[in-house]
Design a protein around this motif. Structure first.
Motif, PDB file in Angstrom:
ATOM      1  N   LYS A   2       0.831  -1.207   0.000  1.00  0.00           N
ATOM      2  CA  LYS A   2       0.000   0.000   0.000  1.00  0.00           C
ATOM      3  C   LYS A   2       0.864   1.254   0.000  1.00  0.00           C
ATOM      4  O   LYS A   2       1.933   1.291   0.613  1.00  0.00           O
ATOM      5  CB  LYS A   2      -0.928   0.000   1.217  1.00  0.00           C
ATOM      6  CG  LYS A   2      -1.881  -1.173   1.194  1.00  0.00           C
ATOM      7  CD  LYS A   2      -3.285  -0.764   1.581  1.00  0.00           C
ATOM      8  CE  LYS A   2      -4.266  -1.845   1.167  1.00  0.00           C
ATOM      9  NZ  LYS A   2      -5.634  -1.503   1.386  1.00  0.00           N
ATOM     10  N   ARG A   3       0.365   2.262  -0.690  1.00  0.00           N
ATOM     11  CA  ARG A   3       1.122   3.512  -0.807  1.00  0.00           C
ATOM     12  C   ARG A   3       0.655   4.516   0.253  1.00  0.00           C
ATOM     13  O   ARG A   3      -0.542   4.777   0.377  1.00  0.00           O
ATOM     14  CB  ARG A   3       0.929   4.092  -2.203  1.00  0.00           C
ATOM     15  CG  ARG A   3       1.592   5.458  -2.380  1.00  0.00           C
ATOM     16  CD  ARG A   3       1.416   5.986  -3.787  1.00  0.00           C
ATOM     17  NE  ARG A   3       2.224   5.227  -4.734  1.00  0.00           N
ATOM     18  CZ  ARG A   3       2.291   5.495  -6.043  1.00  0.00           C
ATOM     19  NH1 ARG A   3       1.573   6.489  -6.542  1.00  0.00           N
ATOM     20  NH2 ARG A   3       3.041   4.769  -6.843  1.00  0.00           N
ATOM     21  N   VAL A   4       1.626   5.070   0.984  1.00  0.00           N
ATOM     22  CA  VAL A   4       1.315   6.087   1.988  1.00  0.00           C
ATOM     23  C   VAL A   4       2.064   7.366   1.637  1.00  0.00           C
ATOM     24  O   VAL A   4       3.269   7.338   1.388  1.00  0.00           O
ATOM     25  CB  VAL A   4       1.747   5.649   3.413  1.00  0.00           C
ATOM     26  CG1 VAL A   4       1.380   6.729   4.428  1.00  0.00           C
ATOM     27  CG2 VAL A   4       1.092   4.347   3.801  1.00  0.00           C
ATOM     28  N   ILE A   5       1.331   8.474   1.609  1.00  0.00           N
ATOM     29  CA  ILE A   5       2.004   9.759   1.427  1.00  0.00           C
ATOM     30  C   ILE A   5       2.036  10.439   2.787  1.00  0.00           C
ATOM     31  O   ILE A   5       0.996  10.622   3.421  1.00  0.00           O
ATOM     32  CB  ILE A   5       1.302  10.616   0.360  1.00  0.00           C
ATOM     33  CG1 ILE A   5       1.571   9.950  -1.003  1.00  0.00           C
ATOM     34  CG2 ILE A   5       1.811  12.048   0.394  1.00  0.00           C
ATOM     35  CD1 ILE A   5       1.117  10.716  -2.202  1.00  0.00           C
ATOM     36  N   ILE A   6       3.228  10.750   3.239  1.00  0.00           N
ATOM     37  CA  ILE A   6       3.378  11.363   4.557  1.00  0.00           C
ATOM     38  C   ILE A   6       3.707  12.841   4.421  1.00  0.00           C
ATOM     39  O   ILE A   6       4.498  13.238   3.554  1.00  0.00           O
ATOM     40  CB  ILE A   6       4.446  10.631   5.404  1.00  0.00           C
ATOM     41  CG1 ILE A   6       4.546  11.300   6.790  1.00  0.00           C
ATOM     42  CG2 ILE A   6       5.817  10.595   4.733  1.00  0.00           C
ATOM     43  CD1 ILE A   6       5.123  10.431   7.871  1.00  0.00           C
ATOM     44  N   GLY A   7       3.064  13.643   5.240  1.00  0.00           N
ATOM     45  CA  GLY A   7       3.388  15.068   5.297  1.00  0.00           C
ATOM     46  C   GLY A   7       4.691  15.222   6.055  1.00  0.00           C
ATOM     47  O   GLY A   7       4.719  15.134   7.278  1.00  0.00           O
ATOM     48  N   LEU A   8       5.791  15.375   5.317  1.00  0.00           N
ATOM     49  CA  LEU A   8       7.105  15.550   5.962  1.00  0.00           C
ATOM     50  C   LEU A   8       7.282  17.039   6.249  1.00  0.00           C
ATOM     51  O   LEU A   8       7.408  17.838   5.333  1.00  0.00           O
ATOM     52  CB  LEU A   8       8.228  15.071   5.038  1.00  0.00           C
ATOM     53  CG  LEU A   8       8.689  13.625   5.117  1.00  0.00           C
ATOM     54  CD1 LEU A   8       9.944  13.454   4.262  1.00  0.00           C
ATOM     55  CD2 LEU A   8       8.966  13.147   6.536  1.00  0.00           C
ATOM     56  N   SER A   9       7.302  17.387   7.535  1.00  0.00           N
ATOM     57  CA  SER A   9       7.314  18.818   7.888  1.00  0.00           C
ATOM     58  C   SER A   9       8.716  19.354   8.126  1.00  0.00           C
ATOM     59  O   SER A   9       8.909  20.547   8.302  1.00  0.00           O
ATOM     60  CB  SER A   9       6.498  19.018   9.161  1.00  0.00           C
ATOM     61  OG  SER A   9       7.154  18.371  10.245  1.00  0.00           O
ATOM     62  N   GLY A  10       9.695  18.439   8.181  1.00  0.00           N
ATOM     63  CA  GLY A  10      11.044  18.882   8.528  1.00  0.00           C
ATOM     64  C   GLY A  10      11.278  18.831  10.027  1.00  0.00           C
ATOM     65  O   GLY A  10      12.270  19.339  10.535  1.00  0.00           O
ATOM     66  N   GLY A  11      10.356  18.206  10.753  1.00  0.00           N
ATOM     67  CA  GLY A  11      10.504  18.012  12.198  1.00  0.00           C
ATOM     68  C   GLY A  11      10.818  16.564  12.504  1.00  0.00           C
ATOM     69  O   GLY A  11      10.725  15.694  11.626  1.00  0.00           O
ATOM     70  N   VAL A  12      11.149  16.287  13.771  1.00  0.00           N
ATOM     71  CA  VAL A  12      11.565  14.933  14.157  1.00  0.00           C
ATOM     72  C   VAL A  12      10.387  13.946  14.118  1.00  0.00           C
ATOM     73  O   VAL A  12      10.556  12.778  13.763  1.00  0.00           O
ATOM     74  CB  VAL A  12      12.262  14.937  15.545  1.00  0.00           C
ATOM     75  CG1 VAL A  12      11.297  15.295  16.663  1.00  0.00           C
ATOM     76  CG2 VAL A  12      12.935  13.593  15.827  1.00  0.00           C
ATOM     77  N   ASP A 187      20.554   8.646  12.830  1.00  0.00           N
ATOM     78  CA  ASP A 187      21.388   9.805  12.479  1.00  0.00           C
ATOM     79  C   ASP A 187      20.641  10.773  11.552  1.00  0.00           C
ATOM     80  O   ASP A 187      21.183  11.274  10.576  1.00  0.00           O
ATOM     81  CB  ASP A 187      22.694   9.312  11.811  1.00  0.00           C
ATOM     82  CG  ASP A 187      23.747  10.412  11.800  1.00  0.00           C
ATOM     83  OD1 ASP A 187      23.655  11.307  12.660  1.00  0.00           O
ATOM     84  OD2 ASP A 187      24.619  10.404  10.916  1.00  0.00           O
ATOM     85  N   LEU A 188      19.375  11.030  11.897  1.00  0.00           N
ATOM     86  CA  LEU A 188      18.571  11.960  11.096  1.00  0.00           C
ATOM     87  C   LEU A 188      18.888  13.392  11.504  1.00  0.00           C
ATOM     88  O   LEU A 188      19.087  13.685  12.675  1.00  0.00           O
ATOM     89  CB  LEU A 188      17.067  11.697  11.287  1.00  0.00           C
ATOM     90  CG  LEU A 188      16.541  10.333  10.825  1.00  0.00           C
ATOM     91  CD1 LEU A 188      15.047  10.217  11.093  1.00  0.00           C
ATOM     92  CD2 LEU A 188      16.820  10.107   9.342  1.00  0.00           C
ATOM     93  N   VAL A 189      18.905  14.273  10.516  1.00  0.00           N
ATOM     94  CA  VAL A 189      19.240  15.677  10.746  1.00  0.00           C
ATOM     95  C   VAL A 189      18.257  16.330  11.731  1.00  0.00           C
ATOM     96  O   VAL A 189      18.574  17.320  12.394  1.00  0.00           O
ATOM     97  CB  VAL A 189      19.283  16.434   9.395  1.00  0.00           C
ATOM     98  CG1 VAL A 189      17.918  16.473   8.742  1.00  0.00           C
ATOM     99  CG2 VAL A 189      19.799  17.848   9.559  1.00  0.00           C
ATOM    100  N   THR A 190      17.072  15.752  11.861  1.00  0.00           N
ATOM    101  CA  THR A 190      16.034  16.347  12.723  1.00  0.00           C
ATOM    102  C   THR A 190      16.059  15.833  14.162  1.00  0.00           C
ATOM    103  O   THR A 190      15.247  16.258  14.983  1.00  0.00           O
ATOM    104  CB  THR A 190      14.643  16.027  12.128  1.00  0.00           C
ATOM    105  OG1 THR A 190      14.552  14.601  11.933  1.00  0.00           O
ATOM    106  CG2 THR A 190      14.418  16.735  10.811  1.00  0.00           C
ATOM    107  N   ALA A 191      16.994  14.905  14.482  1.00  0.00           N
ATOM    108  CA  ALA A 191      16.982  14.234  15.788  1.00  0.00           C
ATOM    109  C   ALA A 191      16.928  15.193  16.977  1.00  0.00           C
ATOM    110  O   ALA A 191      16.191  14.965  17.938  1.00  0.00           O
ATOM    111  CB  ALA A 191      18.191  13.308  15.909  1.00  0.00           C
TER     112      ALA A 191
END
Length: 395
Positions: A2-12, A187-191
């Motif tokens: 299944k395909r999920v589109i996530i609203g990536l806000s740039g937050g953790v 190691d995500l930039v938003t951690a």
């Protein structure tokens, strides 16, 4: 798959939500919503949406998921910003975050996602989705997030069954520290990125500066009303019905300049809200002054000393039928019926015991304990245990 589109806000939160979905075997696509780009009203020199979209892109790259940006600023201005100006002008206190979820993330954004072939839309909200079977039909539940300190179900209090059917909340079972831990491990930039503050998508703004773009300053007086004013006397009134009592308990106090003394000036009653303490600029009182009411027609702000001032408290509120929303339509109250619930009138407020009363014109909520700063225009939401079942705009 299944395909999920996530609203990536740039937050953790949305970063970790995207990772969890991928681990669960979904085909995940990250979409960044650009909803605002008027930097003239933000407090800092930062350009929040640019930083956020860069961070979202870096996260998508790290997780190996496709990424794109979608510009919804026109719809955001129309449905959120214009609405805010309109509400403040009327002397009400809107909640743009609740509206933003109903109108933008789970409406405009959701439609775009579904057109892109998504089966679901996901966000980084701290809440959960449940299902119950009722008469052979699947009914969706909006449940509080496991992290009591971060539960964001209140912000989603206007969602419908159709919207919930297509929504996923991957981090609802986690606490904020657990989310940060996952982001650090990956190691995500938003951690370590701070949580965003201020208006949904606009960032940190000085509200009066923001409102002044459309609502012009207008000098008026600040009146201080004594807590001993006769209007606060709880005289023994005999009510002929419960509804009559609720009308009385939820009424708006009608103050006049004669009810107190002028203690200062302000630049516009529409910039202030009930319970506000900052920005009055009046000193020399024993206890700090709090706004107990505003009158935008006469441009007067009424204040009282101390946060225990009786003018700040009420035990009941009313919601007009037009502003009434049931997340669970199957639990909707019929006229003349009541329901014991837990309710809140703002985000992060602890849930309070209350009773709902359905009348011909709308719904009353009567609280067991007096509530501070019930402001018209805000959303009240009610729960049965950890399930948010309905909400409405305070009239």
């Amino acid at each position: 798959m299944k395909r999920v589109i996530i609203g990536l806000s740039g937050g953790v939160d949305s970063s970790v939500a995207a990772y969890i979905l991928k681990e669960q075997g979904y085909e995940v696509i990250g979409l960044f919503m650009k909803n605002w780009h008027d930097d003239s009203v933000t407090i800092s020199d930062e350009c929040p949406w640019l930083d956020d979209s860069n961070d979202a892109m870096l996260v998508a790259d790290k997780l190996g998921i496709p990424f794109q940006t979608v510009d919804l600023s026109e719809q955001y201005k129309e449905r959120i910003v214009d609405y805010m100006f309109n509400e403040y002008e009327k002397g009400r206190t809107p909640n743009p975050d609740v509206l933003c979820n109903r109108e933008i993330k789970f409406d405009v954004f959701m439609k775009i996602a579904l057109e892109l072939g998504a089966d679901y839309v996901a966000t980084g909200h701290y809440c959960r989705k449940g299902t119950v079977n009722k008469n052979g039909e699947e009914v969706y539940q909006l449940l509080a997030g496991v992290d009591g300190n971060k539960d964001q179900s209140y912000f989603l209090c206007q969602l419908s069954q159709d919207q919930l059917a297509k929504s996923l909340f991957p981090i609802g079972e986690l606490t904020k520290p657990e989310v940060r831990e996952i982001a650090a491990k990956l190691d995500l930039v938003t951690a370590d990125k701070k949580d965003s503050q201020g208006l949904c998508f606009i960032g940190k703004v000085k509200l009066p500066d923001f409102l002044q773009q459309q609502l012009k300053p207008k000098e008026g007086v600040i009146v201080e009303v004594s807590k001993n004013n006769s209007k606060f006397n709880k005289e023994d009134i005999q009510f002929n019905s419960k509804e009559e009592e609720l009308v009385y308990l939820s009424r708006k106090m009608n103050f006049t300049e004669e009810d107190g003394k002028v203690v200062g000036k302000h630049q516009g009653a529409h910039y202030f809200t009930k319970g506000q303490r900052k920005g009055l600029g009046v000193g020399g009182t024993v206890e700090p002054l709090f706004v107990i009411d505003t009158n935008v027609d006469d441009n007067i702000i009424y204040t009282g000393q101390g946060k225990a001032h009786p003018g700040i408290y009420k035990t009941a509120l009313f919601i007009d039928n037009e502003e009434l929303h049931w997340v669970r339509p199957d639990l909707k109250l019929e006229n003349g019926n009541s329901m014991q619930v837990m309710a809140r009138i703002r985000y992060r407020q602890t849930l309070e015991k209350a009773t709902l009363y359905k009348v011909e014109s709308g719904l009353y909520i009567e609280f067991e304990n007096p509530q501070s700063a019930i402001a018209e225009g805000q959303f009240a939401a009610w729960y049965l245990e950890d399930e948010l079942v309905g909400s409405g705009v305070i009239s």
